[in-house]
Structure formats: structure tokens, C-alpha cells
Write a protein that holds these residues in place. Structure first.
Motif, PDB file in Angstrom:
ATOM      1  N   ILE A 114       0.837  -1.208   0.000  1.00 36.29           N
ATOM      2  CA  ILE A 114       0.000   0.000   0.000  1.00 36.29           C
ATOM      3  C   ILE A 114       0.868   1.252   0.000  1.00 36.29           C
ATOM      4  O   ILE A 114       0.630   2.189  -0.774  1.00 36.29           O
ATOM      5  N   ILE A 115       1.890   1.273   0.844  1.00 31.95           N
ATOM      6  CA  ILE A 115       2.776   2.439   0.911  1.00 31.95           C
ATOM      7  C   ILE A 115       3.476   2.653  -0.433  1.00 31.95           C
ATOM      8  O   ILE A 115       3.624   3.783  -0.904  1.00 31.95           O
ATOM      9  N   SER A 116       3.892   1.576  -1.069  1.00 33.77           N
ATOM     10  CA  SER A 116       4.550   1.682  -2.378  1.00 33.77           C
ATOM     11  C   SER A 116       3.615   2.270  -3.426  1.00 33.77           C
ATOM     12  O   SER A 116       4.019   3.109  -4.238  1.00 33.77           O
ATOM     13  N   ARG A 117       2.358   1.830  -3.421  1.00 31.79           N
ATOM     14  CA  ARG A 117       1.386   2.374  -4.380  1.00 31.79           C
ATOM     15  C   ARG A 117       1.131   3.852  -4.120  1.00 31.79           C
ATOM     16  O   ARG A 117       1.074   4.655  -5.055  1.00 31.79           O
ATOM     17  N   PHE A 121       1.735   7.302  -6.579  1.00 34.65           N
ATOM     18  CA  PHE A 121       0.731   8.315  -6.905  1.00 34.65           C
ATOM     19  C   PHE A 121       1.147   9.717  -6.470  1.00 34.65           C
ATOM     20  O   PHE A 121       0.730  10.699  -7.072  1.00 34.65           O
ATOM     21  N   SER A 122       1.928   9.821  -5.408  1.00 34.39           N
ATOM     22  CA  SER A 122       2.119  11.126  -4.770  1.00 34.39           C
ATOM     23  C   SER A 122       3.520  11.710  -4.907  1.00 34.39           C
ATOM     24  O   SER A 122       3.787  12.765  -4.335  1.00 34.39           O
ATOM     25  N   ALA A 123       4.398  11.075  -5.644  1.00 32.82           N
ATOM     26  CA  ALA A 123       5.761  11.597  -5.808  1.00 32.82           C
ATOM     27  C   ALA A 123       5.956  12.132  -7.224  1.00 32.82           C
ATOM     28  O   ALA A 123       5.558  11.500  -8.201  1.00 32.82           O
ATOM     29  N   VAL A 124       6.569  13.298  -7.304  1.00 35.15           N
ATOM     30  CA  VAL A 124       6.887  13.933  -8.585  1.00 35.15           C
ATOM     31  C   VAL A 124       8.403  14.072  -8.666  1.00 35.15           C
ATOM     32  O   VAL A 124       9.028  14.549  -7.711  1.00 35.15           O
ATOM     33  N   SER A 143       2.897  11.946 -11.830  1.00 33.04           N
ATOM     34  CA  SER A 143       3.581  11.318 -10.702  1.00 33.04           C
ATOM     35  C   SER A 143       4.447  10.175 -11.220  1.00 33.04           C
ATOM     36  O   SER A 143       4.472   9.883 -12.419  1.00 33.04           O
ATOM     37  N   LEU A 144       5.143   9.512 -10.310  1.00 39.10           N
ATOM     38  CA  LEU A 144       6.004   8.396 -10.708  1.00 39.10           C
ATOM     39  C   LEU A 144       5.224   7.282 -11.390  1.00 39.10           C
ATOM     40  O   LEU A 144       5.736   6.595 -12.270  1.00 39.10           O
ATOM     41  N   SER A 145       3.962   7.104 -11.003  1.00 31.54           N
ATOM     42  CA  SER A 145       3.147   6.039 -11.602  1.00 31.54           C
ATOM     43  C   SER A 145       2.460   6.485 -12.888  1.00 31.54           C
ATOM     44  O   SER A 145       1.769   5.696 -13.521  1.00 31.54           O
ATOM     45  N   GLY A 146       2.624   7.757 -13.268  1.00 26.73           N
ATOM     46  CA  GLY A 146       1.957   8.270 -14.457  1.00 26.73           C
ATOM     47  C   GLY A 146       0.611   8.902 -14.164  1.00 26.73           C
ATOM     48  O   GLY A 146      -0.061   9.387 -15.071  1.00 26.73           O
ATOM     49  N   PHE A 147       0.202   8.910 -12.910  1.00 20.84           N
ATOM     50  CA  PHE A 147      -1.053   9.521 -12.494  1.00 20.84           C
ATOM     51  C   PHE A 147      -0.897  11.041 -12.554  1.00 20.84           C
ATOM     52  O   PHE A 147       0.069  11.598 -12.031  1.00 20.84           O
ATOM     53  N   VAL A 184      -5.194  11.301   1.043  1.00 13.40           N
ATOM     54  CA  VAL A 184      -4.283  10.481   0.244  1.00 13.40           C
ATOM     55  C   VAL A 184      -4.526  10.770  -1.229  1.00 13.40           C
ATOM     56  O   VAL A 184      -5.663  10.711  -1.706  1.00 13.40           O
ATOM     57  N   VAL A 185      -3.464  11.095  -1.944  1.00 10.57           N
ATOM     58  CA  VAL A 185      -3.554  11.288  -3.389  1.00 10.57           C
ATOM     59  C   VAL A 185      -3.495   9.907  -4.039  1.00 10.57           C
ATOM     60  O   VAL A 185      -2.495   9.197  -3.911  1.00 10.57           O
ATOM     61  N   MET A 186      -4.581   9.525  -4.716  1.00  9.49           N
ATOM     62  CA  MET A 186      -4.645   8.194  -5.330  1.00  9.49           C
ATOM     63  C   MET A 186      -5.691   8.199  -6.427  1.00  9.49           C
ATOM     64  O   MET A 186      -6.569   9.066  -6.461  1.00  9.49           O
ATOM     65  N   ASP A 187      -5.603   7.214  -7.317  1.00  5.53           N
ATOM     66  CA  ASP A 187      -6.598   7.134  -8.380  1.00  5.53           C
ATOM     67  C   ASP A 187      -7.856   6.423  -7.879  1.00  5.53           C
ATOM     68  O   ASP A 187      -7.881   5.850  -6.784  1.00  5.53           O
TER      69      ASP A 187
END
Length: 200
Positions: A114-117, A121-124, A143-147, A184-187
Motif C-alpha cells: 500500500i505504501i509503495s502504491r 501516486f504522490s511523488a513527482v 507522478s512516478l506512476s503516471g497519475f 491520500v492522493v490516489m486514483d
């Protein structure tokens, strides 16, 4: 006599040279494996010892909580990042993560996933202070995940990322800029996956 025959046969000699080169590459690769594994060792204390292990880099005025410290530890400290990190309350409220139970043997892998996901989402991969965000304007970054993150700032200097408002801004840890968020910033897919089963 067979040895002399191998040296005179060009195909056999070429095979021996290629075989020796392959052995050398495998040997060097095996020697370098511990370096690759050390990239993930920064999060290992949290997995092993739980909430009692906190980073010594945190200042007394800024308590990121155990999950926040874990997110920071996952990033390379010598590269520029901006991290929109959930507050400890947001981790517990929105993701149902408990610093007391999150690192026990049963939940440790789930907590790490969960922390990794959330980190994705929240790191630029750039430094972004609150001063760089225009008042009543909007910045968009992947973000790192493309979000896609839509970053805004109101007249009071409070920044919001995809509607999640900040509690603290512009905390520096080496090359990393941290903004503590009240959520929490998430999709949408990930948000649905972490919702309680009973619909609360």
C-alpha cells in the motif's frame, strides 16, 4: 594431444573464449548483486521492527509518522523529488493503516504494498515548493506512476492536489520537498480497493 587439437581448431578456440567471457560476466554480476539489494534496505527496518524504528532525519517540529518516514526512505535522498505525503491521521482514516498493527507478521507485506502504491501516486520527480504554484492557478505534473496531479493554491497559501488539501508545506529533507496532506492522493481504482468491505 587433445589440448593441442582444441587450440588448432578455430571453432573450439572461439567457443572457449566465449565460454570464458560468459563466466566472467556471471562472476561480476554475482559480485554486484548486494549493491542492487541495498536500494531496498532503507525500508527494511520498518518491515522488521515496526513503528518503533523512525528515521533520525525528521525534525522535532515535523512528525511525518511511521508511514510518512517509510515513504521518504523509499526515495533516493540525492535526487530531487516532491512528495505529497498523507498525514498519519490520513493514513489511518483513508487507508485503514495502523502503526500498531501494520508491521506485524500478518500485515507487513500488505502495508509495504500500500505504501509503495501511494508513493507512486504522490511523488513527482522534481522539486516543487508552494511558492512555485500560482495563486488561483493550476500546475499539472505526472507522478512516478503516471497519475496526473492537478496542483492548485488558494489565497491563504494552502495547496491542493487533486482536491486533497495540505496541512504543512515546504518541508525539506535533503533534495526532497515534502507537503503533508490531509488525505491520500490516489486514483479511483486504488481508492475503491482500499475502501472498507462493509461500505463505511
Amino acid at each position: 594431444m587433445r589440448k593441442k587439437c582444441c587450440l588448432k581448431n578455430p571453432i573450439a578456440f572461439l567457443f572457449l573464449v566465449i565460454f570464458a567471457c560468459c563466466l566472467f560476466v556471471v562472476f561480476v554480476s554475482v559480485l554486484r548483486l548486494p549493491e542492487a539489494a541495498s536500494r531496498f534496505s532503507s525500508a527494511a527496518p520498518y518491515m522488521a521492527k515496526g513503528a518503533r524504528k523512525l528515521s533520525t532525519a525528521s525534525t522535532s517540529s515535523t512528525n511525518l509518522g511511521v508511514f510518512g518516514e517509510m515513504m521518504v526512505a523509499m526515495l533516493p535522498q540525492d535526487l530531487s523529488f516532491t512528495l505529497f505525503i498523507p498525514s498519519q491521521i490520513a493514513f489511518e482514516r483513508d487507508l485503514r493503516l495502523s502503526s500498531r498493527d501494520g508491521f506485524n507478521e500478518e500485515n507487513a507485506n500488505n502495508t509495504f504494498a500500500i505504501i509503495s502504491r501511494v508513493l507512486g501516486f504522490s511523488a513527482v520527480p522534481r522539486q516543487l515548493s508552494s511558492a512555485a504554484v500560482p495563486v488561483s492557478g493550476e500546475l499539472n505534473y505526472d507522478s512516478l506512476s503516471g497519475f496526473v496531479l492537478h496542483i492548485t493554491k488558494d489565497e491563504k497559501g494552502v495547496i491542493a492536489v487533486n482536491g486533497v488539501r495540505s496541512e504543512q508545506v515546504d518541508i525539506k529533507k535533503g533534495e526532497i520537498v515534502l507537503h503533508v496532506m490531509d488525505g491520500v492522493v490516489m486514483d479511483a481504482d486504488f481508492e475503491q480497493s482500499v475502501q472498507p468491505d462493509d461500505g463505511r
